[in-house]
Design a protein around this motif. Structure first.
Motif, mmCIF file in Angstrom:
data_model
loop_
_atom_site.group_PDB
_atom_site.id
_atom_site.type_symbol
_atom_site.label_atom_id
_atom_site.label_comp_id
_atom_site.label_asym_id
_atom_site.label_seq_id
_atom_site.Cartn_x
_atom_site.Cartn_y
_atom_site.Cartn_z
ATOM 1 N N GLY A 150 9.354 3.315 -13.636
ATOM 2 C CA GLY A 150 10.094 2.398 -12.907
ATOM 3 C C GLY A 150 10.371 1.565 -12.050
ATOM 4 O O GLY A 150 10.544 0.842 -11.741
ATOM 5 N N PHE A 151 10.764 2.337 -11.447
ATOM 6 C CA PHE A 151 10.885 1.956 -9.492
ATOM 7 C C PHE A 151 9.682 1.951 -8.846
ATOM 8 O O PHE A 151 10.065 0.966 -7.985
ATOM 9 N N VAL A 152 8.756 2.272 -8.799
ATOM 10 C CA VAL A 152 7.855 1.498 -8.592
ATOM 11 C C VAL A 152 7.184 0.204 -8.557
ATOM 12 O O VAL A 152 7.359 -0.529 -7.987
ATOM 13 N N GLY A 204 10.339 -1.651 -7.240
ATOM 14 C CA GLY A 204 9.860 -1.918 -5.931
ATOM 15 C C GLY A 204 8.065 -2.872 -5.602
ATOM 16 O O GLY A 204 8.439 -3.844 -4.324
ATOM 17 N N LEU A 205 7.593 -3.224 -6.026
ATOM 18 C CA LEU A 205 6.503 -3.519 -6.852
ATOM 19 C C LEU A 205 7.373 -4.874 -6.436
ATOM 20 O O LEU A 205 6.522 -6.052 -5.892
ATOM 21 N N ALA A 206 7.474 -5.365 -7.559
ATOM 22 C CA ALA A 206 8.891 -6.774 -7.414
ATOM 23 C C ALA A 206 9.491 -7.473 -6.428
ATOM 24 O O ALA A 206 9.195 -8.312 -6.737
ATOM 25 N N PHE A 207 10.047 -6.107 -6.093
ATOM 26 C CA PHE A 207 10.831 -6.496 -4.594
ATOM 27 C C PHE A 207 9.612 -7.153 -3.461
ATOM 28 O O PHE A 207 10.293 -8.182 -2.955
ATOM 29 N N ILE A 208 9.184 -6.389 -3.300
ATOM 30 C CA ILE A 208 8.057 -6.923 -2.694
ATOM 31 C C ILE A 208 6.877 -8.045 -2.827
ATOM 32 O O ILE A 208 6.601 -9.219 -2.527
ATOM 33 N N ILE A 221 2.083 8.589 -6.772
ATOM 34 C CA ILE A 221 1.712 10.797 -6.430
ATOM 35 C C ILE A 221 3.475 11.056 -7.394
ATOM 36 O O ILE A 221 2.786 11.745 -7.545
ATOM 37 N N LEU A 222 4.165 9.909 -6.635
ATOM 38 C CA LEU A 222 5.798 10.877 -6.992
ATOM 39 C C LEU A 222 5.412 10.141 -8.352
ATOM 40 O O LEU A 222 5.435 11.350 -9.173
ATOM 41 N N ALA A 223 4.553 9.415 -9.110
ATOM 42 C CA ALA A 223 4.810 8.986 -10.654
ATOM 43 C C ALA A 223 3.191 10.441 -10.929
ATOM 44 O O ALA A 223 4.105 10.228 -11.767
ATOM 45 N N GLY A 224 2.819 11.108 -10.802
ATOM 46 C CA GLY A 224 2.087 11.441 -10.693
ATOM 47 C C GLY A 224 2.539 13.266 -11.549
ATOM 48 O O GLY A 224 2.524 14.182 -12.215
ATOM 49 N N VAL A 225 3.416 13.802 -9.944
ATOM 50 C CA VAL A 225 3.746 14.587 -10.327
ATOM 51 C C VAL A 225 4.893 14.684 -10.867
ATOM 52 O O VAL A 225 5.548 15.985 -11.559
ATOM 53 N N ALA A 282 0.917 -1.143 -0.108
ATOM 54 C CA ALA A 282 0.187 0.333 0.186
ATOM 55 C C ALA A 282 1.055 0.694 -0.324
ATOM 56 O O ALA A 282 0.861 2.284 -0.698
ATOM 57 N N ILE A 283 1.751 1.095 1.127
ATOM 58 C CA ILE A 283 2.878 2.229 0.731
ATOM 59 C C ILE A 283 3.688 2.662 -0.753
ATOM 60 O O ILE A 283 3.695 3.864 -1.372
ATOM 61 N N VAL A 284 3.980 1.656 -1.330
ATOM 62 C CA VAL A 284 4.292 1.863 -2.473
ATOM 63 C C VAL A 284 3.817 2.262 -3.446
ATOM 64 O O VAL A 284 4.223 3.240 -4.464
#
Length: 176
Positions: free
Chosen positions: A66-68, A71-75, A48-52, A40-42
């Motif tokens: 890409g970073f998001v 992060g989802l793949a890591f989780i 929000i960060l992708a929108g900005v 949920a945090i990621v």
């Protein structure tokens, strides 16, 4: 200050895995908790960060996306880890592998620590087999100390032909 207090408390911790573990049901399943909150945090912060990023510049938006996704793949990889203590065996599942270890096949159990290159300590339990096959390492880095004690206690109770390293208590005291 917290580290000093925590080290003192852990130094007084029992060296007996059974005392440290307490009572636990069988089968006992160990997995990483809190992954839903991490997801949920990621996702929340990532959106929000992708929108900005897209608002500022399309390239920045793609980089943040890409970073998001990383992060989802890591989780996703972390959520696959599961260790199940059964009545006659121990089953371990990681991202792409699953292994069942019969307690009768265990010859020796040792703690194993490795440096993570300045990012902390990797904590593993190395299990050697009676038939001489390659030992396996159970990753216990993100497992709480009590659950590490439960693993050691179960192995000590069921793997009656195995020898155990005297340093096993360091798994739950943190004295590496």
């Amino acid at each position: 200050m917290y580290c000093v207090r925590s080290a003192k408390e852990n130094g007084r911790a029992s060296r007996d895995a059974g005392v440290r573990a307490g009572d636990y049901p069988i089968p006992y399943v160990i997995h990483f908790r809190g992954l839903a909150a991490g997801l949920a945090i990621v996702l929340g912060v990532g959106v929000i960060l992708a929108g900005v990023g897209f608002w500022l510049d399309a390239v920045s938006g793609y980089i943040v996306t890409g970073f998001v996704l990383l992060g989802l793949a890591f989780i996703g990889v972390m959520s696959r880890y599961r260790l199940t203590l059964g009545p006659d065996d121990l089953m371990t599942r990681e991202f792409l592998s699953e292994r069942v270890i019969r307690y009768a096949d265990v010859a020796r159990v040792d703690p194993y620590w490795a440096s993570a290159g300045g990012r902390g300590v990797l904590i593993r339990l190395r299990v050697h087999f009676a038939d001489g096959s390659k030992p396996i390492d159970l990753n216990l880095t993100y497992v709480p100390p009590r659950e590490r004690a439960v693993i050691v206690d179960r192995l000590q109770r069921k793997a009656i032909n195995a020898t155990f390293s005297p340093e096993l208590h360091a798994l739950w005291t943190g004295a590496f």
